[in-house]
Enzyme design. Structure first.
Site, PDB file in Angstrom:
ATOM      1  CG  ASN A  62      -0.121   0.266   2.567  1.00  0.00           C
ATOM      2  OD1 ASN A  62       0.590   0.910   2.855  1.00  0.00           O
ATOM      3  ND2 ASN A  62      -0.043  -0.987   3.132  1.00  0.00           N
ATOM      4  CG  ASP A 111      -5.698  -5.923   7.426  1.00  0.00           C
ATOM      5  OD1 ASP A 111      -5.020  -5.944   8.345  1.00  0.00           O
ATOM      6  OD2 ASP A 111      -6.348  -5.519   7.109  1.00  0.00           O
ATOM      7  N   PRO A 171      -1.144 -12.135  10.995  1.00  0.00           N
ATOM      8  CG  PRO A 171       0.933 -12.637  12.211  1.00  0.00           C
ATOM      9  CD  PRO A 171       0.341 -12.783  10.620  1.00  0.00           C
ATOM     10  CG  ASP A 172      -4.243  -6.903  14.348  1.00  0.00           C
ATOM     11  OD1 ASP A 172      -3.638  -6.039  15.151  1.00  0.00           O
ATOM     12  OD2 ASP A 172      -5.310  -6.436  13.827  1.00  0.00           O
ATOM     13  CG  LEU A 230      -3.278  -2.709  18.003  1.00  0.00           C
ATOM     14  CD1 LEU A 230      -2.906  -2.078  19.140  1.00  0.00           C
ATOM     15  CD2 LEU A 230      -3.822  -1.339  17.189  1.00  0.00           C
ATOM     16  CG  PHE A 236      -2.985   5.259  13.884  1.00  0.00           C
ATOM     17  CD1 PHE A 236      -3.622   6.412  13.475  1.00  0.00           C
ATOM     18  CD2 PHE A 236      -1.995   5.072  14.625  1.00  0.00           C
ATOM     19  CE1 PHE A 236      -2.583   7.779  13.882  1.00  0.00           C
ATOM     20  CE2 PHE A 236      -1.138   6.255  15.185  1.00  0.00           C
ATOM     21  CZ  PHE A 236      -1.605   7.375  14.629  1.00  0.00           C
ATOM     22  CE  LYS A 256     -10.478  -0.992  12.779  1.00  0.00           C
ATOM     23  NZ  LYS A 256      -9.897  -0.694  11.462  1.00  0.00           N
ATOM     24  CE  LYS A 262      -7.400  -3.686  15.272  1.00  0.00           C
ATOM     25  NZ  LYS A 262      -6.131  -3.946  14.341  1.00  0.00           N
TER      26      LYS A 262
END
Ligand code: CTP
Length: 414
Positions: A217, A290, A318-319, A321, A337, A355, A359
Site C-alpha cells: 500500500n 492484513d 497476524p494482527d 497490535l 490507529f 476497534k 484490540k
C-alpha cells in the site's frame, strides 16, 4: 536541508533559543538551522564570535530573523549586561558549530568572549555541535573537554565522519542539521516520557508473491515517523520498526532512535513480538497488510507461464497490535490507529471505539483514508480519537507532527 517530520510543528511557537556560532567552515550551515527554528516560530537570538565573522556576516543572521545578534563584548552600542541576556530569556542554548577553542572555553568556565560569557551565565540546557579537523577532534585535550561538558549535562551532538575541507578524512565535520535541529527541540519539550521504552511501527509492509514483486500500500510512514520522533523528543527511548518506504526523506529518524528495517507483515510481527516484553509502550502506526498472497516461487514469474492470467490465494496475517495488546502487562500502554473509508468524521467515533475495544488499546486514532489530506502520503491528518476511559474528540486537520504531539499527550496520561 532534509525534510523533517517536525519542521511543520506548531507546538514550539514562542519558545526562545540562543544560537552561538563559532569560526569554522561549517558556520554557514547555522543559517539553515536558524531558518528551521524560525519556521516553527521559535524566537532565536544569536552570538557570532569574532572568528565566525571572518566566515559569515552578522547581517545574514539578522536578515533571517535572529534578534538580537551579538557581535562582541565591547561593541560601542552593546548593552553592558548583554552577556547575561540569553541566560534570562532563552529556554535552550545551542552552539553550532562549536570550535575547539570555544569548546575549551566552555569546559573551563572561561568568559573571555561574548559567547563564552553568555554560556557561563546560562543554566538551562546547553547543546554543543562540535566541528573541527579530524586530528583536532581526536586530540586528547579535546576529548577531555568534551567529557567534562558531558558530565556537567551538556548534550554533545557528535560530529560525523567524512572528508574535511582540508582533505583529511575522519570524524570532525559538524553533525547533520536534522540531528542538531531535533536535539534543540528535545531540550524544549516536556519530558513526560522520560525513561520509558517505546516501540513504534511505521510505514507499509510488502508481501511478495514471486521473487521480485509484491502486494503493498502507499503508506509514506510519516505518521509513524512523527510519533517516533515525538516520543524521542519527550524523553522516550524509541525503537522504530519501519516497513520499506519509497519516498526519499519521508522517514528521517535521529541517530538516537533505534531503527529496525522490516519488509513483510510477518517480519514486523516477529520483530515486534521479540521487542515487546522490554517495552513500556507500543505505538502501532504501520499500515500492515492484513493478507499476504501465496508465493509462487523465488524466480520472476514469466508472462508465458500463464498467458490467460492467474489467481492468487491470500492468507491472513497476524494482527500485531491486537496480539501484543492482548498479551501485555498492565503497565504497558498501547496506542493504535484505524484506517476507515467513511464520509464524515462523526462516523469515525463509533468505529474507533469498537476497534479500541476489540484490540484492547488505551488510545486509538481513526482517520478517513478516502480524504486525500488525511490519508496515505499526506503531510496532514485529521483524526477522531477515543480512549479506554471513554474520552472522545474529533481533531481538525493539522500537520502529522501536531497530531503526533497530541496523541503522545493522551498516551502519557495512562
Ligand atoms: N494493525 C496491526 N497489524 C495488522 C493490521 C493492523 O498491527 N496485521 C494495526 C495498525 O497498525 C493500526 C490498527 O491495527 O494501528 C488498525 O488497523 P486497520 O487497518 O485500521 O484495521 P484492521 O485491524 O486491519 O481492520 P479492518 O481492515 O477490518 O478495518
Amino acid at each position: 536541508m532534509t525534510e523533517l517530520p517536525f519542521d511543520n510543528s506548531t507546538r514550539f511557537a514562542g519558545k526562545r533559543v540562543h544560537l552561538g556560532i563559532c569560526g569554522s567552515i561549517a558556520c554557514y550551515r547555522a543559517a539553515d538551522l536558524l531558518r528551521a527554528w524560525r519556521k516553527l516560530n521559535i524566537h532565536v537570538s544569536a552570538t557570532i564570535t569574532e572568528s565566525a565573522q571572518r566566515f559569515v556576516s552578522p547581517m545574514l543572521f539578522k536578515s533571517l530573523g535572529a534578534m538580537p545578534v551579538y557581535e562582541s563584548m565591547f561593541a560601542p552600542d552593546e548593552d553592558v549586561f548583554a552577556h547575561l541576556e540569553p541566560g534570562q530569556h532563552a529556554h535552550a542554548m545551542v552552539v553550532a558549530p562549536t570550535s575547539a577553542d570555544t569548546l575549551a572555553r566552555l569546559a573551563h568556565g572561561n568568559a573571555s568572549d561574548m559567547l563564552a560569557a553568555q554560556a557561563l551565565a546560562f543554566d538551562g540546557p546547553l547543546i554543543i555541535a562540535p566541528a573541527m579537523n579530524p586530528r583536532m577532534w581526536d586530540n586528547s585535550a579535546v576529548k577531555a573537554n568534551v567529557a567534562v561538558l558531558r558530565e556537567r549535562g551538556a548534550h554533545i551532538v557528535a560530529p560525523g565522519h567524512g572528508e574535511a575541507a582540508c582533505g583529511d578524512t575522519g570524524f570532525g565535520r559538524m553533525a547533520d542539521l536534522p540531528e542538531i535541529f531535533l536535539a534543540v527541540l528535545r531540550a524544549l519539550s516536556p519530558q513526560d516520557m522520560k525513561g520509558r521504552k517505546a516501540l513504534v511501527t511505521a510505514g507499509p509492509t510488502r508481501e511478495p508473491w514471486d521473487g521480485f514483486r509484491y502486494w503493498s500500500n502507499p503508506s509514506s510512514g510519516l505518521m509513524g515517523a512523527s510519533l517516533a520522533v515525538c516520543a524521542f523528543l519527550r524523553g522516550a527511548e524509541v525503537t522504530a520498526l519501519c516497513g520499506p518506504i519509497n519516498v526519499t526523506g519521508a522517514l528521517f529518524l535521529p541517530d538516537e532512535v533505534r531503527r529496525c528495517a522490516v519488509e513483510s507483515a510477518r517480519e514486523m510481527f516477529d520483530a515486534a513480538q521479540t521487542l515487546w516484553p522490554r517495552m513500556d509502550m507500543g505505538i502501532f502506526a504501520a499500515a500492515v497488510a492484513d493478507f499476504s498472497p501465496q508465493s509462487i516461487g523465488q524466480k520472476k514469474f514469466k508472462k508465458s507461464e500463464s498467458p490467460e492470467g492467474f489467481t492468487l490465494a491470500f492468507h491472513p496475517n497476524p494482527d500485531i497490535l491486537e496480539t501484543l495488546a492482548h498479551s501485555r502487562k498492565s503497565e504497558q500502554k498501547v496506542l493504535g490507529f484505524a484506517a476507515e473509508t467513511v464520509s464524515t468524521m462523526q462516523e469515525l467515533l463509533p468505529m474507533a471505539a469498537a476497534k479500541l475495544k476489540r484490540k484492547k488499546a488505551d488510545v486509538l486514532a481513526a482517520n478517513r483514508v478516502n480524504e486525500p489530506a488525511a490519508g496515505f502520503c499526506a503531510p496532514t491528518n485529521s483524526v477522531a480519537v477515543v480512549d479506554s476511559r471513554g474520552r472522545e474528540e474529533i481533531w481538525p486537520m493539522q500537520s502529522k507532527a501536531d497530531v503526533a504531539w497530541d496523541l503522545c499527550s493522551w498516551l502519557s496520561q495512562f
